[in-house]
Design a protein around this motif. Structure first.
Motif, PDB file in Angstrom:
ATOM      1  N   LEU A 143       0.785  -1.233   0.000  1.00 56.63           N
ATOM      2  CA  LEU A 143       0.000   0.000   0.000  1.00 56.63           C
ATOM      3  C   LEU A 143       0.819   1.287   0.000  1.00 56.63           C
ATOM      4  CD1 LEU A 143      -2.769  -1.097   2.507  1.00 56.63           C
ATOM      5  CD2 LEU A 143      -2.964  -0.903   0.022  1.00 56.63           C
ATOM      6  N   LEU A 144       2.081   1.215   0.416  1.00 57.75           N
ATOM      7  CA  LEU A 144       2.895   2.426   0.504  1.00 57.75           C
ATOM      8  C   LEU A 144       4.160   2.355  -0.351  1.00 57.75           C
ATOM      9  CD1 LEU A 144       3.513   5.195   1.896  1.00 57.75           C
ATOM     10  CD2 LEU A 144       4.723   3.883   3.644  1.00 57.75           C
TER      11      LEU A 144
ATOM     12  N   LEU B  45      -2.362   4.382   5.050  1.00 53.68           N
ATOM     13  CA  LEU B  45      -1.166   4.049   4.260  1.00 53.68           C
ATOM     14  C   LEU B  45      -1.303   4.621   2.852  1.00 53.68           C
ATOM     15  CD1 LEU B  45      -0.493   0.402   5.449  1.00 53.68           C
ATOM     16  CD2 LEU B  45       1.022   2.374   5.762  1.00 53.68           C
ATOM     17  N   ARG B  46      -2.505   4.511   2.270  1.00 52.05           N
ATOM     18  CA  ARG B  46      -2.726   5.107   0.941  1.00 52.05           C
ATOM     19  C   ARG B  46      -2.599   6.628   1.021  1.00 52.05           C
ATOM     20  NH1 ARG B  46      -6.156   0.540   0.458  1.00 52.05           N
ATOM     21  NH2 ARG B  46      -7.957   1.577   1.373  1.00 52.05           N
ATOM     22  N   GLY B  47      -3.074   7.203   2.119  1.00 50.52           N
ATOM     23  CA  GLY B  47      -2.929   8.645   2.326  1.00 50.52           C
ATOM     24  C   GLY B  47      -1.474   9.068   2.426  1.00 50.52           C
ATOM     25  N   MET B  48      -0.652   8.200   2.997  1.00 57.39           N
ATOM     26  CA  MET B  48       0.784   8.493   3.085  1.00 57.39           C
ATOM     27  C   MET B  48       1.412   8.601   1.703  1.00 57.39           C
ATOM     28  SD  MET B  48       1.975   9.013   6.132  1.00 57.39           S
ATOM     29  CE  MET B  48       3.713   8.811   5.766  1.00 57.39           C
ATOM     30  N   VAL B  49       0.931   7.784   0.765  1.00 60.90           N
ATOM     31  CA  VAL B  49       1.454   7.866  -0.608  1.00 60.90           C
ATOM     32  C   VAL B  49       1.226   9.278  -1.138  1.00 60.90           C
ATOM     33  CG1 VAL B  49       1.195   7.041  -2.985  1.00 60.90           C
ATOM     34  CG2 VAL B  49       1.168   5.410  -1.091  1.00 60.90           C
TER      35      VAL B  49
ATOM     36  N   LEU C  51       4.057  12.052  -2.027  1.00 64.61           N
ATOM     37  CA  LEU C  51       4.088  12.617  -3.383  1.00 64.61           C
ATOM     38  C   LEU C  51       4.121  14.143  -3.350  1.00 64.61           C
ATOM     39  CD1 LEU C  51       1.539  10.365  -5.313  1.00 64.61           C
ATOM     40  CD2 LEU C  51       3.996  10.544  -5.726  1.00 64.61           C
ATOM     41  N   ARG C  52       3.352  14.732  -2.457  1.00 64.00           N
ATOM     42  CA  ARG C  52       3.294  16.198  -2.373  1.00 64.00           C
ATOM     43  C   ARG C  52       4.574  16.815  -1.828  1.00 64.00           C
ATOM     44  NH1 ARG C  52      -1.496  16.956   1.053  1.00 64.00           N
ATOM     45  NH2 ARG C  52      -2.444  15.027   0.404  1.00 64.00           N
TER      46      ARG C  52
ATOM     47  N   LEU D  51      -1.009  11.472  10.905  1.00 64.14           N
ATOM     48  CA  LEU D  51      -2.215  10.851  10.356  1.00 64.14           C
ATOM     49  C   LEU D  51      -2.850   9.867  11.330  1.00 64.14           C
ATOM     50  CD1 LEU D  51      -1.355  10.012   6.632  1.00 64.14           C
ATOM     51  CD2 LEU D  51      -2.972  11.702   7.483  1.00 64.14           C
ATOM     52  N   GLN D  52      -2.023   9.062  11.992  1.00 62.23           N
ATOM     53  CA  GLN D  52      -2.539   8.022  12.890  1.00 62.23           C
ATOM     54  C   GLN D  52      -1.478   7.698  13.924  1.00 62.23           C
ATOM     55  OE1 GLN D  52      -3.715   4.424  10.864  1.00 62.23           O
ATOM     56  NE2 GLN D  52      -4.017   3.310  12.747  1.00 62.23           N
TER      57      GLN D  52
END
Length: 189
Positions: A15-16, A55-59, A63-64, A84-85
């Motif tokens: 996922l990451l 984990l997807r949010g971490m990607v 990226l940003r 995030l968590q």
């Protein structure tokens, strides 16, 4: 700290790490391939507690903030992840060490250990006198709240939110007792 299992680490990988590798993310300039692999393995273990969505949010977050398609520093990635968590209490080294400390034992004896534990999980640094005074006041309010909720439960009037709050308070206290008794057992060895 609990050790993540292979399945949890594989989830972080899928996922990451793999999505970023698939985008051509490179190791930091000057870092060896071995150092990069070790960093990614540490991330697999340290971030295994995170939900799939986070984990997807971490990607997206990486990226940003990545510069020139290179992996950010491990410390930054971990700091972003904690924003995030937060890790579960048993995986939060700081919260556990604070609860094991003299301050943690005093807080338990004086009745404000849960409030100390909660703030340690949220913000980290050891609280000063002002924060400790606030924690003691909050602990007294929470003591009264526990009494009211317990009475309401017995009368069948407690809301689900109140029951959940009380259950969370008792879970935090159980975690504190387990952390402190584990430390006491470690001292005896």
């Amino acid at each position: 700290m609990t050790l993540p299992n292979a399945e949890a680490k594989a989830r972080v990988d899928v996922l990451l790490i793999q999505p970023l590798a698939g985008l051509g993310y490179k190791r930091k300039r000057g870092a060896s391939a071995n150092a990069q692999d070790e960093m990614l393995d540490r991330l697999r273990g340290r971030l295994a507690y995170m939900t799939d969505a986070n984990l997807r949010g971490m990607v997206d977050l990486i990226l940003r903030h990545a510069v020139k398609g290179q992996w950010p520093d491990e410390g930054l990635i971990r700091a972003w992840a904690y924003t995030l968590q937060c890790p579960p209490p048993r995986d939060c080294d700081y919260a556990m060490s604070l609860i094991r400390s003299a301050m943690g034992r005093a807080a338990r004896d004086e009745g404000w250990a849960v409030e100390l534990f909660q703030i340690a999980k949220r913000i980290g640094p050891p609280p000063g006198r002002y924060i400790i005074a606030q924690l003691k006041d909050e602990a007294e309010q929470n003591r009264r709240r526990r009494i009211v909720i317990s009475e309401n439960i017995q009368a069948g009037l407690a809301s689900d939110a109140d029951k959940a709050w009380l259950a969370e308070w008792h879970q935090d206290m159980a975690d504190i007792e387990a952390i402190q008794s584990g430390q006491a057992e470690g001292q005896a060895a």
